[in-house]
Write a protein that holds these residues in place. Structure first.
Motif, short mmCIF file in Angstrom:
data_model
loop_
_atom_site.label_atom_id
_atom_site.label_comp_id
_atom_site.label_asym_id
_atom_site.label_seq_id
_atom_site.Cartn_x
_atom_site.Cartn_y
_atom_site.Cartn_z
N ALA A 1 -7.12 41.38 24.32
CA ALA A 1 -5.80 41.38 23.68
C ALA A 1 -5.92 41.86 22.24
O ALA A 1 -7.01 41.86 21.65
N SER A 2 -4.80 42.22 21.66
CA SER A 2 -4.79 42.70 20.28
C SER A 2 -5.25 41.62 19.30
O SER A 2 -5.72 41.93 18.21
N ASP A 3 -5.16 40.34 19.68
CA ASP A 3 -5.63 39.26 18.82
C ASP A 3 -7.13 38.98 18.98
O ASP A 3 -7.67 38.07 18.38
N ARG B 1 3.96 49.24 30.02
CA ARG B 1 3.48 50.62 29.94
C ARG B 1 1.97 50.58 30.12
O ARG B 1 1.28 49.78 29.48
N ILE B 2 1.46 51.45 30.98
CA ILE B 2 0.03 51.55 31.21
C ILE B 2 -0.42 52.98 30.97
O ILE B 2 0.28 53.92 31.35
N THR B 3 -1.55 53.12 30.30
CA THR B 3 -2.17 54.42 30.08
C THR B 3 -3.58 54.36 30.63
O THR B 3 -4.35 53.46 30.26
N ARG C 1 -12.14 53.67 34.27
CA ARG C 1 -12.72 52.40 33.83
C ARG C 1 -12.20 51.92 32.48
O ARG C 1 -12.72 50.96 31.92
N LEU C 2 -11.17 52.58 31.95
CA LEU C 2 -10.60 52.21 30.65
C LEU C 2 -9.10 52.43 30.68
O LEU C 2 -8.63 53.54 30.96
N ILE C 3 -8.35 51.35 30.39
CA ILE C 3 -6.89 51.44 30.38
C ILE C 3 -6.34 50.80 29.12
O ILE C 3 -7.02 50.03 28.45
N GLU D 1 -0.51 43.36 24.00
CA GLU D 1 -1.21 44.64 24.14
C GLU D 1 -2.65 44.34 24.56
O GLU D 1 -3.26 43.41 24.03
N TYR D 2 -3.16 45.14 25.49
CA TYR D 2 -4.52 44.94 25.99
C TYR D 2 -5.25 46.27 26.09
O TYR D 2 -4.65 47.30 26.39
#
Length: 134
Positions: A43-45, A95-97, A102-104, A120-121
């Motif tokens: 996570a962003s934290d 939203r997913i990118t 192996r990286l999202i 956000e992750y």
């Protein structure tokens, strides 16, 4: 607040254009690129959590997986997409990118049980899923 306003607009489209929403419901093509296995979500934290991904759709509803949810695909690109969920407990926009198999990157926000959230992750595949009971 601008992002939360979108959820309300998307929800209105689901209600107002019922037939159109059904035509747009489904899943995202980018999910097919994601490798199955154990994933670590940071996570962003800075907090982390692990999840066994046997079906990449689980990544789209990390916060709430209530029965009776409907979804609406907002963006559907080869490496990215956005989907909204309307559930009995609330609404979510994710939203997913897919950077690599192996990286999202995930961005999710919404209102669950009357409380707003934004998360956000960064997700990285770490290997095979761990067997239950180990």
């Amino acid at each position: 607040m601008k992002k939360l306003a979108f959820i309300g607009t998307a929800s209105a489209l689901l209600v107002a254009g019922g037939g159109y929403a059904l035509a747009q419901s489904g899943t995202l093509v980018a999910l097919a690129k994601i490798e199955r296995g154990e994933w670590q979500l940071r996570a962003s934290d800075g907090s982390t959590r692990s999840i066994c991904v046997t079906d990449p759709r689980v990544l789209l509803q990390l916060r709430e997986r209530a029965a009776g949810c409907t979804n609406f695909v907002v963006e559907n690109e080869p490496n990215a997409g956005r989907i909204t969920f309307s559930c009995p407990t609330g609404k979510t926009d994710t939203r997913i990118t897919v950077e690599t198999p192996r990286l999202i990157r995930l961005e999710t926000q919404g209102i669950i049980r009357g409380l707003p959230f934004t998360e956000e992750y960064e997700g990285r595949r770490t290997g095979a899923c761990k067997a239950a009971g180990r």
